[in-house]
Design a protein around this motif. Sequence first.
Motif, PDB file in Angstrom:
ATOM      1  N   GLY A 226       7.945  -1.094   2.962  1.00 39.40           N
ATOM      2  CA  GLY A 226       8.858  -2.241   2.863  1.00 39.40           C
ATOM      3  C   GLY A 226       9.764  -2.392   4.053  1.00 39.40           C
ATOM      4  N   GLY A 227       9.262  -2.106   5.265  1.00 38.13           N
ATOM      5  CA  GLY A 227      10.069  -2.259   6.472  1.00 38.13           C
ATOM      6  C   GLY A 227      10.991  -1.088   6.749  1.00 38.13           C
ATOM      7  N   GLU A 228      10.950  -0.046   5.927  1.00 40.79           N
ATOM      8  CA  GLU A 228      11.787   1.144   6.141  1.00 40.79           C
ATOM      9  C   GLU A 228      10.918   2.339   6.523  1.00 40.79           C
ATOM     10  N   SER A 229      11.474   3.222   7.338  1.00 43.04           N
ATOM     11  CA  SER A 229      10.811   4.474   7.697  1.00 43.04           C
ATOM     12  C   SER A 229      11.427   5.603   6.879  1.00 43.04           C
TER      13      SER A 229
ATOM     14  N   ALA B 116       2.255  13.920  13.550  1.00 39.59           N
ATOM     15  CA  ALA B 116       3.428  13.041  13.550  1.00 39.59           C
ATOM     16  C   ALA B 116       3.054  11.608  13.214  1.00 39.59           C
ATOM     17  N   SER B 117       1.861  11.400  12.655  1.00 35.42           N
ATOM     18  CA  SER B 117       1.392  10.041  12.380  1.00 35.42           C
ATOM     19  C   SER B 117       2.261   9.366  11.332  1.00 35.42           C
ATOM     20  N   VAL B 118       2.237   8.047  11.398  1.00 32.67           N
ATOM     21  CA  VAL B 118       2.991   7.237  10.445  1.00 32.67           C
ATOM     22  C   VAL B 118       2.019   6.684   9.411  1.00 32.67           C
ATOM     23  N   ILE B 119       2.340   6.854   8.158  1.00 34.17           N
ATOM     24  CA  ILE B 119       1.489   6.356   7.069  1.00 34.17           C
ATOM     25  C   ILE B 119       2.150   5.118   6.495  1.00 34.17           C
ATOM     26  N   ARG B 120       1.407   4.047   6.510  1.00 31.70           N
ATOM     27  CA  ARG B 120       1.952   2.772   6.038  1.00 31.70           C
ATOM     28  C   ARG B 120       1.538   2.531   4.596  1.00 31.70           C
ATOM     29  N   ILE B 121       2.517   2.132   3.785  1.00 29.81           N
ATOM     30  CA  ILE B 121       2.268   1.817   2.371  1.00 29.81           C
ATOM     31  C   ILE B 121       2.709   0.383   2.139  1.00 29.81           C
ATOM     32  N   ASP B 122       1.740  -0.467   1.783  1.00 31.93           N
ATOM     33  CA  ASP B 122       2.015  -1.900   1.670  1.00 31.93           C
ATOM     34  C   ASP B 122       2.223  -2.380   0.232  1.00 31.93           C
ATOM     35  N   ASP B 123       1.805  -1.586  -0.754  1.00 31.42           N
ATOM     36  CA  ASP B 123       1.812  -2.088  -2.133  1.00 31.42           C
ATOM     37  C   ASP B 123       2.923  -1.481  -2.976  1.00 31.42           C
TER      38      ASP B 123
ATOM     39  N   PHE C 240       9.379   3.944  -3.829  1.00 32.94           N
ATOM     40  CA  PHE C 240       8.797   5.096  -3.128  1.00 32.94           C
ATOM     41  C   PHE C 240       9.845   6.196  -2.929  1.00 32.94           C
ATOM     42  N   LYS C 241      11.087   5.804  -2.654  1.00 29.85           N
ATOM     43  CA  LYS C 241      12.156   6.796  -2.521  1.00 29.85           C
ATOM     44  C   LYS C 241      12.366   7.541  -3.837  1.00 29.85           C
TER      45      LYS C 241
END
Length: 356
Positions: A196-199, A228-235, A241-242
């Motif tokens: 959701g646009g947050e890391s 160090a990869s970034v995993i993107r969650i769109d749904d 998630f927090k």
Amino acid sequence: MSSAIAAAGKPSGSASAIVGTSARGYHTLKIDGYWCTKVTPTGEFLQSSQFSVGGRCWRINYYPNGMDSQTAGYISIYLKLDEIATEDVKAMFTIGFAKVPEKRLPWPWACTPVSVFGGEQMRGYRKFIKREDLEKSEYLKDDSFTIRCEIVVVQDICTKEARAPKFVTVPPPQLNQHLGDLLKTGKGADVVFEVGGESIAAHRCVLASRSSVFNVELFGAMKEGNTASVIRIDDMEAQVFKALLYFAYTDSLLETEKEDEEAMYPHLLVAADMYDMERLKLICEEKLCEHIKIDSVPTILALAEKYHCNGLKKACFDFLSCPARRRAVVSTDGFKHLYKSFPSLVMELISMPSPP
């Protein structure tokens, strides 16, 4: 003599205690339609549903016209052990009318000393109250009254050695607090999620140990080589998630505003199902059971059916066992959506028998 005692030094001592353990519970029985129950002949009774206190099964027997010819002008009330007991069951019980809060009437109780119940035996009061006295009282309201029975079951009596004084106090476990701080600070984090646009930074080992899905995603064959990869969650929303990560680290729910809880739990349940976190899923089920209402039950029932939440489904069906509630729910827009998505579930609901 005194010098001999002094020479013996400080006397030794010990202590013991006789400890009795018990289990306490209560059952309320509402007589709804009192005048109809008066047609029950003297000596015949109506029963409460079975209930459990102290690991034993009980029922309340209600005699509207007394249990024999000598008590025909009275109501008789008895507590019955509703099982075949292989040993005597010792219990103390009290039976009385439930309070009428708005009047703050005194609460008449019929009290007993400890009674011994054998297999399917009953104890109680042949002359609990005269019918004419009940009919003049404020306990009978809208042709109904409620009886409350409190039971204390004696479970065990034993002698124990008194504990020695404690010189060391061990604090409670703090692992969940320490791991929660680790998530909060991000210290040593080795994976980042974009939601959701947050890391959101986290720790692979913690997540993998808590979820088989995270384990495959972070350490399985599909894992990317870059740690160090970034995993993107769109749904999923960032707040959901927090909350999922917070539970993974602390085994407890993230505190939210009371008004936001009802909206959070369905999304958190879906997230828990997605990441195979069964305990979190069951906690969300339990919480949602507290939010079942006329306007929310279609949505909650659809959620329960889609994600195989059997306990939550049963809670919805129990809520809808009342015909008046079913009629109210059928008229809502949520019910129309439920019918479109789960027609077989709606047919199951419609065919559900009404309570006697």
